[in-house]
Design a protein around this motif. Structure first.
Motif, PDB file in Angstrom:
ATOM      1  N   ILE A   1     -13.492  -4.784   6.917  1.00 31.24           N
ATOM      2  CA  ILE A   1     -13.145  -4.657   8.330  1.00 31.24           C
ATOM      3  C   ILE A   1     -12.805  -3.212   8.672  1.00 31.24           C
ATOM      4  N   THR A   2     -13.288  -2.777   9.811  1.00 35.45           N
ATOM      5  CA  THR A   2     -12.925  -1.452  10.302  1.00 35.45           C
ATOM      6  C   THR A   2     -11.474  -1.498  10.766  1.00 35.45           C
ATOM      7  N   HIS A   3     -10.860  -0.342  10.841  1.00 34.63           N
ATOM      8  CA  HIS A   3      -9.448  -0.256  11.234  1.00 34.63           C
ATOM      9  C   HIS A   3      -9.175   1.144  11.747  1.00 34.63           C
ATOM     10  N   PRO A   4      -7.975   1.350  12.321  1.00 40.69           N
ATOM     11  CA  PRO A   4      -7.646   2.715  12.762  1.00 40.69           C
ATOM     12  C   PRO A   4      -7.629   3.674  11.573  1.00 40.69           C
ATOM     13  N   SER A   5      -7.710   4.936  11.852  1.00 39.40           N
ATOM     14  CA  SER A   5      -7.641   5.959  10.809  1.00 39.40           C
ATOM     15  C   SER A   5      -6.395   5.740   9.957  1.00 39.40           C
ATOM     16  N   LEU A   6      -6.474   6.043   8.680  1.00 40.83           N
ATOM     17  CA  LEU A   6      -5.303   5.925   7.817  1.00 40.83           C
ATOM     18  C   LEU A   6      -4.161   6.819   8.283  1.00 40.83           C
ATOM     19  N   ASP A   7      -4.478   7.801   9.112  1.00 40.38           N
ATOM     20  CA  ASP A   7      -3.434   8.655   9.678  1.00 40.38           C
ATOM     21  C   ASP A   7      -2.610   7.916  10.727  1.00 40.38           C
ATOM     22  N   GLU A   8      -3.128   6.817  11.257  1.00 37.62           N
ATOM     23  CA  GLU A   8      -2.384   5.988  12.210  1.00 37.62           C
ATOM     24  C   GLU A   8      -1.597   4.948  11.415  1.00 37.62           C
ATOM     25  N   VAL A   9      -0.550   5.426  10.782  1.00 40.31           N
ATOM     26  CA  VAL A   9       0.174   4.661   9.777  1.00 40.31           C
ATOM     27  C   VAL A   9       0.760   3.367  10.339  1.00 40.31           C
ATOM     28  N   GLU A  10       1.445   3.416  11.442  1.00 39.19           N
ATOM     29  CA  GLU A  10       2.109   2.211  11.955  1.00 39.19           C
ATOM     30  C   GLU A  10       1.103   1.129  12.346  1.00 39.19           C
ATOM     31  N   ALA A  11      -0.004   1.512  12.983  1.00 39.06           N
ATOM     32  CA  ALA A  11      -1.033   0.529  13.350  1.00 39.06           C
ATOM     33  C   ALA A  11      -1.620  -0.120  12.098  1.00 39.06           C
ATOM     34  N   ASN A  12      -1.870   0.674  11.078  1.00 43.14           N
ATOM     35  CA  ASN A  12      -2.421   0.131   9.838  1.00 43.14           C
ATOM     36  C   ASN A  12      -1.414  -0.719   9.078  1.00 43.14           C
ATOM     37  N   LYS A  13      -0.168  -0.319   9.072  1.00 37.22           N
ATOM     38  CA  LYS A  13       0.840  -1.122   8.376  1.00 37.22           C
ATOM     39  C   LYS A  13       0.928  -2.512   8.998  1.00 37.22           C
ATOM     40  N   ALA A  14       0.826  -2.591  10.315  1.00 34.41           N
ATOM     41  CA  ALA A  14       0.860  -3.895  10.982  1.00 34.41           C
ATOM     42  C   ALA A  14      -0.322  -4.760  10.535  1.00 34.41           C
ATOM     43  N   ILE A  15      -1.506  -4.175  10.492  1.00 37.35           N
ATOM     44  CA  ILE A  15      -2.700  -4.909  10.045  1.00 37.35           C
ATOM     45  C   ILE A  15      -2.553  -5.324   8.586  1.00 37.35           C
ATOM     46  N   LEU A  16      -2.110  -4.412   7.748  1.00 39.12           N
ATOM     47  CA  LEU A  16      -1.972  -4.697   6.320  1.00 39.12           C
ATOM     48  C   LEU A  16      -0.944  -5.792   6.054  1.00 39.12           C
ATOM     49  N   HIS A  17       0.135  -5.813   6.824  1.00 35.95           N
ATOM     50  CA  HIS A  17       1.136  -6.875   6.655  1.00 35.95           C
ATOM     51  C   HIS A  17       0.531  -8.234   6.988  1.00 35.95           C
ATOM     52  N   ILE A  18      -0.255  -8.309   8.034  1.00 37.18           N
ATOM     53  CA  ILE A  18      -0.898  -9.580   8.393  1.00 37.18           C
ATOM     54  C   ILE A  18      -1.904  -9.973   7.310  1.00 37.18           C
ATOM     55  N   LEU A  19      -2.738  -9.039   6.893  1.00 34.65           N
ATOM     56  CA  LEU A  19      -3.713  -9.325   5.837  1.00 34.65           C
ATOM     57  C   LEU A  19      -3.025  -9.788   4.554  1.00 34.65           C
ATOM     58  N   GLY A  20      -1.851  -9.248   4.285  1.00 36.51           N
ATOM     59  CA  GLY A  20      -1.111  -9.598   3.082  1.00 36.51           C
ATOM     60  C   GLY A  20      -0.731 -11.069   3.003  1.00 36.51           C
ATOM     61  N   LYS A  21      -0.699 -11.741   4.135  1.00 40.66           N
ATOM     62  CA  LYS A  21      -0.405 -13.178   4.153  1.00 40.66           C
ATOM     63  C   LYS A  21      -1.564 -14.000   3.598  1.00 40.66           C
ATOM     64  N   TYR A  22      -2.773 -13.452   3.659  1.00 39.75           N
ATOM     65  CA  TYR A  22      -3.978 -14.212   3.350  1.00 39.75           C
ATOM     66  C   TYR A  22      -4.735 -13.744   2.116  1.00 39.75           C
ATOM     67  N   PHE A  23      -4.562 -12.485   1.716  1.00 38.09           N
ATOM     68  CA  PHE A  23      -5.412 -11.903   0.689  1.00 38.09           C
ATOM     69  C   PHE A  23      -4.607 -11.378  -0.487  1.00 38.09           C
ATOM     70  N   LYS A  24      -5.156 -11.535  -1.704  1.00 37.67           N
ATOM     71  CA  LYS A  24      -4.538 -11.019  -2.920  1.00 37.67           C
ATOM     72  C   LYS A  24      -4.719  -9.513  -3.053  1.00 37.67           C
ATOM     73  N   VAL A  25      -5.876  -9.023  -2.626  1.00 38.58           N
ATOM     74  CA  VAL A  25      -6.221  -7.606  -2.769  1.00 38.58           C
ATOM     75  C   VAL A  25      -6.548  -7.056  -1.379  1.00 38.58           C
ATOM     76  N   ILE A  26      -5.931  -5.927  -1.043  1.00 38.19           N
ATOM     77  CA  ILE A  26      -6.239  -5.235   0.215  1.00 38.19           C
ATOM     78  C   ILE A  26      -6.278  -3.750  -0.108  1.00 38.19           C
ATOM     79  N   MET A  27      -7.447  -3.152   0.048  1.00 39.86           N
ATOM     80  CA  MET A  27      -7.598  -1.746  -0.301  1.00 39.86           C
ATOM     81  C   MET A  27      -8.475  -1.023   0.718  1.00 39.86           C
ATOM     82  N   PRO A  28      -8.039   0.150   1.167  1.00 43.41           N
ATOM     83  CA  PRO A  28      -8.926   0.956   2.001  1.00 43.41           C
ATOM     84  C   PRO A  28     -10.015   1.579   1.131  1.00 43.41           C
TER      85      PRO A  28
END
Length: 181
Positions: A93-120
């Motif tokens: 999945i595409t996402h905001p730039s890794l420099d947009e830390v807060e937006a990405n942290k929100a996405i990663l927290h949600i993904l963390g509920k469903y996935f074992k591995v999450i890596m940019p």
């Protein structure tokens, strides 16, 4: 940027991580670009939908092995993606730039509920996508045979696959405990 790098990376990284993908869903407003790349995997059934929550909402539960998504993510989208993916499914999945830390942290927290591995991973031109996996690790479980037997790639190969997950220390520190690898 070379126009072939992005579609090769969005398609082949999740497909070569998945053990035996049979059903792939592309969620994009530019489906042709990614669908053309899918033709290199002639034994996989590909469906495509426009970037719409309704389109995903109407899909059957546990019906897809891999989802390639260019839609802006939020909790509702990610919940439906989780529902549609099989128990060992992959999401690129595409996402905001890794420099947009807060937006990405929100996405990663949600993904963390469903996935074992999450890596940019790098998809060219300094951009990254997220590989989220319910079962397989994108570097440890890379299907070398599938990655190296693809014909017609101008960029992607098994070495690029593994190298695309390398991130600098400032990224690792910023996302420590959130990226699951």
């Amino acid at each position: 940027m070379k126009e072939f790098i992005y579609p090769e990376m969005m398609v082949h990284v999740p497909l070569c991580t998945s053990k035996n993908p049979q059903e792939v869903l592309i969620v994009s407003d530019n489906i042709d670009l990614l669908a053309k790349e899918m033709l290199k995997h002639n034994d996989i059934n590909t469906r495509a939908v426009e970037c719409s929550l309704d389109a995903i909402r109407n899909l059957d539960d546990s019906s897809v092995d891999v989802i390639i998504c260019e839609m802006s993510s939020d909790a509702a989208l990610l919940a439906h993606i989780n529902r549609v993916l099989k128990e060992d499914g992959q999401l690129s999945i595409t996402h905001p730039s890794l420099d947009e830390v807060e937006a990405n942290k929100a996405i990663l927290h949600i993904l963390g509920k469903y996935f074992k591995v999450i890596m940019p991973y790098n998809i060219g031109n300094g951009s990254t996508a997220l590989l989220a996996s319910k079962e397989y690790h994108p570097t440890a479980d890379l299907n070398l045979h599938r990655a190296d037997m693809l014909d017609g790639n101008q960029f992607y190969n098994c070495d690029i696959h593994i190298a695309s997950f390398a991130m600098g220390n400032y990224i690792r520190k910023e996302y420590l405990g959130i990226i699951k690898n």
